[in-house]
Design a protein around this motif. Structure first.
Motif, PDB file in Angstrom:
ATOM      1  N   MET A 180      -0.182   4.877  -0.670  1.00  0.00           N
ATOM      2  CA  MET A 180       0.806   4.341  -1.589  1.00  0.00           C
ATOM      3  C   MET A 180       0.484   4.557  -3.065  1.00  0.00           C
ATOM      4  SD  MET A 180       1.325   0.587   0.217  1.00  0.00           S
ATOM      5  CE  MET A 180       2.929   0.237  -0.488  1.00  0.00           C
ATOM      6  N   GLY A 181      -0.751   4.928  -3.372  1.00  0.00           N
ATOM      7  CA  GLY A 181      -1.264   4.797  -4.728  1.00  0.00           C
ATOM      8  C   GLY A 181      -0.566   5.591  -5.799  1.00  0.00           C
ATOM      9  N   ASP A 182       0.135   6.678  -5.444  1.00  0.00           N
ATOM     10  CA  ASP A 182       0.817   7.454  -6.484  1.00  0.00           C
ATOM     11  C   ASP A 182       2.220   6.930  -6.758  1.00  0.00           C
ATOM     12  OD1 ASP A 182       1.802   8.214  -4.025  1.00  0.00           O
ATOM     13  OD2 ASP A 182       2.076  10.323  -4.586  1.00  0.00           O
ATOM     14  N   ARG A 183       2.639   5.909  -6.008  1.00  0.00           N
ATOM     15  CA  ARG A 183       3.973   5.336  -6.197  1.00  0.00           C
ATOM     16  C   ARG A 183       3.941   3.853  -6.521  1.00  0.00           C
ATOM     17  NH1 ARG A 183       4.259   8.904  -2.036  1.00  0.00           N
ATOM     18  NH2 ARG A 183       3.792   7.323  -0.479  1.00  0.00           N
ATOM     19  N   VAL A 184       2.890   3.147  -6.113  1.00  0.00           N
ATOM     20  CA  VAL A 184       2.837   1.696  -6.230  1.00  0.00           C
ATOM     21  C   VAL A 184       1.458   1.278  -6.728  1.00  0.00           C
ATOM     22  CG1 VAL A 184       2.945  -0.469  -4.941  1.00  0.00           C
ATOM     23  CG2 VAL A 184       4.518   1.383  -4.366  1.00  0.00           C
ATOM     24  N   ALA A 185       1.403   0.346  -7.665  1.00  0.00           N
ATOM     25  CA  ALA A 185       0.124  -0.221  -8.089  1.00  0.00           C
ATOM     26  C   ALA A 185      -0.370  -1.195  -7.024  1.00  0.00           C
ATOM     27  CB  ALA A 185       0.286  -0.945  -9.420  1.00  0.00           C
ATOM     28  N   LEU A 186      -1.690  -1.301  -6.884  1.00  0.00           N
ATOM     29  CA  LEU A 186      -2.296  -2.127  -5.837  1.00  0.00           C
ATOM     30  C   LEU A 186      -2.897  -3.382  -6.450  1.00  0.00           C
ATOM     31  CD1 LEU A 186      -4.061   0.634  -3.730  1.00  0.00           C
ATOM     32  CD2 LEU A 186      -1.667  -0.146  -3.661  1.00  0.00           C
ATOM     33  N   MET A 187      -2.673  -4.508  -5.775  1.00  0.00           N
ATOM     34  CA  MET A 187      -3.165  -5.805  -6.239  1.00  0.00           C
ATOM     35  C   MET A 187      -3.938  -6.433  -5.086  1.00  0.00           C
ATOM     36  SD  MET A 187      -0.867  -8.888  -7.812  1.00  0.00           S
ATOM     37  CE  MET A 187      -1.448 -10.596  -7.846  1.00  0.00           C
ATOM     38  N   GLY A 188      -5.270  -6.314  -5.136  1.00  0.00           N
ATOM     39  CA  GLY A 188      -6.094  -6.826  -4.049  1.00  0.00           C
ATOM     40  C   GLY A 188      -7.564  -6.601  -4.384  1.00  0.00           C
ATOM     41  N   ASN A 189      -8.387  -6.791  -3.432  1.00  0.00           N
ATOM     42  CA  ASN A 189      -8.144  -6.899  -2.011  1.00  0.00           C
ATOM     43  C   ASN A 189      -9.265  -7.740  -1.389  1.00  0.00           C
ATOM     44  OD1 ASN A 189      -6.690  -6.333   0.306  1.00  0.00           O
ATOM     45  ND2 ASN A 189      -8.010  -4.631   0.847  1.00  0.00           N
ATOM     46  N   ILE A 190      -9.670  -8.802  -2.114  1.00  0.00           N
ATOM     47  CA  ILE A 190     -10.793  -9.646  -1.690  1.00  0.00           C
ATOM     48  C   ILE A 190     -10.308 -10.676  -0.665  1.00  0.00           C
ATOM     49  CG2 ILE A 190     -12.635 -11.167  -2.501  1.00  0.00           C
ATOM     50  CD1 ILE A 190     -12.644  -8.256  -3.606  1.00  0.00           C
ATOM     51  N   ALA A 191     -11.083 -10.900   0.368  1.00  0.00           N
ATOM     52  CA  ALA A 191     -10.715 -11.856   1.421  1.00  0.00           C
ATOM     53  C   ALA A 191     -10.558 -13.257   0.829  1.00  0.00           C
ATOM     54  CB  ALA A 191     -11.778 -11.866   2.511  1.00  0.00           C
ATOM     55  N   PRO A 192      -9.355 -13.838   0.880  1.00  0.00           N
ATOM     56  CA  PRO A 192      -9.144 -15.132   0.219  1.00  0.00           C
ATOM     57  C   PRO A 192      -9.843 -16.303   0.894  1.00  0.00           C
ATOM     58  CG  PRO A 192      -7.163 -14.418   1.375  1.00  0.00           C
ATOM     59  CD  PRO A 192      -8.127 -13.284   1.448  1.00  0.00           C
ATOM     60  N   LEU A 193      -9.952 -16.268   2.215  1.00  0.00           N
ATOM     61  CA  LEU A 193     -10.570 -17.387   2.928  1.00  0.00           C
ATOM     62  C   LEU A 193     -12.060 -17.161   3.146  1.00  0.00           C
ATOM     63  CD1 LEU A 193     -10.000 -20.124   4.256  1.00  0.00           C
ATOM     64  CD2 LEU A 193      -9.492 -18.911   6.390  1.00  0.00           C
ATOM     65  N   ASP A 194     -12.427 -16.031   3.744  1.00  0.00           N
ATOM     66  CA  ASP A 194     -13.830 -15.763   4.069  1.00  0.00           C
ATOM     67  C   ASP A 194     -14.700 -15.654   2.825  1.00  0.00           C
ATOM     68  OD1 ASP A 194     -13.223 -15.798   6.727  1.00  0.00           O
ATOM     69  OD2 ASP A 194     -13.089 -13.625   6.951  1.00  0.00           O
ATOM     70  N   LEU A 195     -14.134 -15.150   1.727  1.00  0.00           N
ATOM     71  CA  LEU A 195     -14.915 -15.018   0.498  1.00  0.00           C
ATOM     72  C   LEU A 195     -14.475 -16.010  -0.572  1.00  0.00           C
ATOM     73  CD1 LEU A 195     -15.315 -11.141   0.218  1.00  0.00           C
ATOM     74  CD2 LEU A 195     -17.044 -12.824   0.861  1.00  0.00           C
ATOM     75  N   GLY A 196     -13.169 -16.108  -0.825  1.00  0.00           N
ATOM     76  CA  GLY A 196     -12.691 -17.006  -1.877  1.00  0.00           C
ATOM     77  C   GLY A 196     -13.051 -18.456  -1.630  1.00  0.00           C
ATOM     78  N   VAL A 197     -12.974 -18.884  -0.370  1.00  0.00           N
ATOM     79  CA  VAL A 197     -13.262 -20.282  -0.016  1.00  0.00           C
ATOM     80  C   VAL A 197     -14.693 -20.435   0.495  1.00  0.00           C
ATOM     81  CG1 VAL A 197     -12.611 -22.208   1.484  1.00  0.00           C
ATOM     82  CG2 VAL A 197     -10.836 -20.744   0.500  1.00  0.00           C
ATOM     83  N   ARG A 198     -15.101 -19.568   1.425  1.00  0.00           N
ATOM     84  CA  ARG A 198     -16.383 -19.747   2.116  1.00  0.00           C
ATOM     85  C   ARG A 198     -17.520 -18.925   1.528  1.00  0.00           C
ATOM     86  NH1 ARG A 198     -13.198 -18.570   7.614  1.00  0.00           N
ATOM     87  NH2 ARG A 198     -12.127 -20.570   7.898  1.00  0.00           N
TER      88      ARG A 198
END
Length: 346
Positions: A274-292
């Motif tokens: 997708m990268g030549d058509r759409v910007a990417l917003m990510g991609n860190i695990a929200p629960l396993d890393l963000g919380v735990r």
């Protein structure tokens, strides 16, 4: 203009800013607990809502909050306009009960009126008042949001009836999706019209990732495209954190500018598709890393993400989804530190 927002806009349009921006989708699953208040109070008292959202800017000055100063009632605004029953709780967003499972019932239902139906008029009034106040402080509200056509329809019929209908009664589902899509366009338009300086929309629809490519192209894509094309000229962000590798290439032609996607999908693969058509917003695990996770683990994962997807531009560092309840503030700090250090390294 805020330099973080400028960086975000540059990356969102496939550019390469001087530093990769950090942007996070934030709403009532996380904010009331972060602020230490009852979830119902967050919805009910505008002064508390304003104070909490302003505090985000002070506590995390290097983060772009998406959509930012979001007037929401969990996921209740859209289904409430169709008459769905809602239940509110002290420590989590409201739950929604499906209204009528029979698809035949929905064939004669008219699109909603955001000025009068459900919780929408209350949200619009609050947007008007709060945006005026924020304008005096040099801030303002610039983005609005809505749940997407599949997710909204699932609250009306229930997920099972919707998914079965996509196979057994595609014409009835398509008609209902058309009614819902018209409603969502009206809802987004009404929100944008309530703001002084609107710049973009956020559409959230995880259920899209659960359908086959054939079903997506025949029954889902036309409605997504209709929404995004209607708001051409504005920044358009699409959130879908259901793993959907089979749809990546198709989704890249749906008409949005930024894709926030599942952490379970390798960001290198997403950039390839997708990268030549759409910007990417990510991609860190929200629960396993963000919380735990620990800040060190978040920092390491963020650096790996940047190494894979930041070269060439069009990269926005974020969680692979919204901020999960219980996300540690220091793990958000780790994201901004990783972006800053990667800039210096590169």
């Amino acid at each position: 203009m805020n330099p973080n927002w400028e960086r975000f806009l540059t990356a969102a349009h496939l550019g390469q800013p001087d530093q990769v921006p950090v942007a996070l989708i934030v709403d009532s699953p996380w904010l009331p607990d972060f602020a230490g208040i009852d979830t119902r109070d967050y919805f009910l008292f505008p002064e508390k809502w304003m104070q909490i959202n302003l505090e985000l800017l002070k506590r995390f000055p290097d983060v772009v909050w998406i959509p930012g100063f979001w007037v929401e009632f969990g996921m209740a605004a859209e289904p409430s306009a169709f008459g769905c029953r809602m239940r509110f709780y002290p420590n989590r967003p409201p739950s929604i009960e499906p209204l009528v499972k029979d698809l035949a019932f929905w064939q004669k239902v008219e699109p909603i009126n955001p000025a009068e139906d459900g919780l929408m008029p209350l949200a619009l009034r609050l947007y008007q008042q709060m945006d005026l106040r924020l304008q005096t402080e040099g801030l303002g509200i610039h983005m609005v949001a809505a749940r997407g056509p599949l997710t909204t329809t699932s609250w009306l019929t229930g997920i099972t009836a919707l998914m079965e209908g996509l196979v057994d009664k595609p014409e009835e589902v398509d008609h209902l999706l058309g009614t819902v899509t018209t409603s969502l366009i009206r809802w987004l338009e009404a929100q944008l019209e309530s703001l002084q300086e609107p710049q973009g929309i956020l559409l959230l629809d995880d259920l899209v990732g659960m359908v086959s490519r054939r079903t997506y192209q025949s029954l889902v894509e036309p409605h997504l495209k209709r929404i995004f094309e209607h708001f051409s000229g504005l920044l358009r962000i699409y959130h879908n954190d259901t793993p959907c590798q089979h749809l990546l290439e198709s989704l890249s032609y749906a008409g949005f500018d930024v894709f926030n996607f599942s952490h379970q999908t390798d960001i290198a693969l997403v950039k390839q598709k997708m990268g030549d058509r759409v910007a990417l917003m990510g991609n860190i695990a929200p629960l396993d890393l963000g919380v735990r996770g620990t800040p060190q683990q978040v920092y390491s994962a963020a650096t790996e993400c940047l190494d894979k997807a930041a070269p060439g531009g069009g990269m926005i560092l974020s969680f692979g989804g919204g901020i999960s309840p219980g996300t540690l503030p220091e793990n958000i700090d780790a994201l901004t530190l990783a972006a800053r250090d990667w800039k210096n390294k590169s």
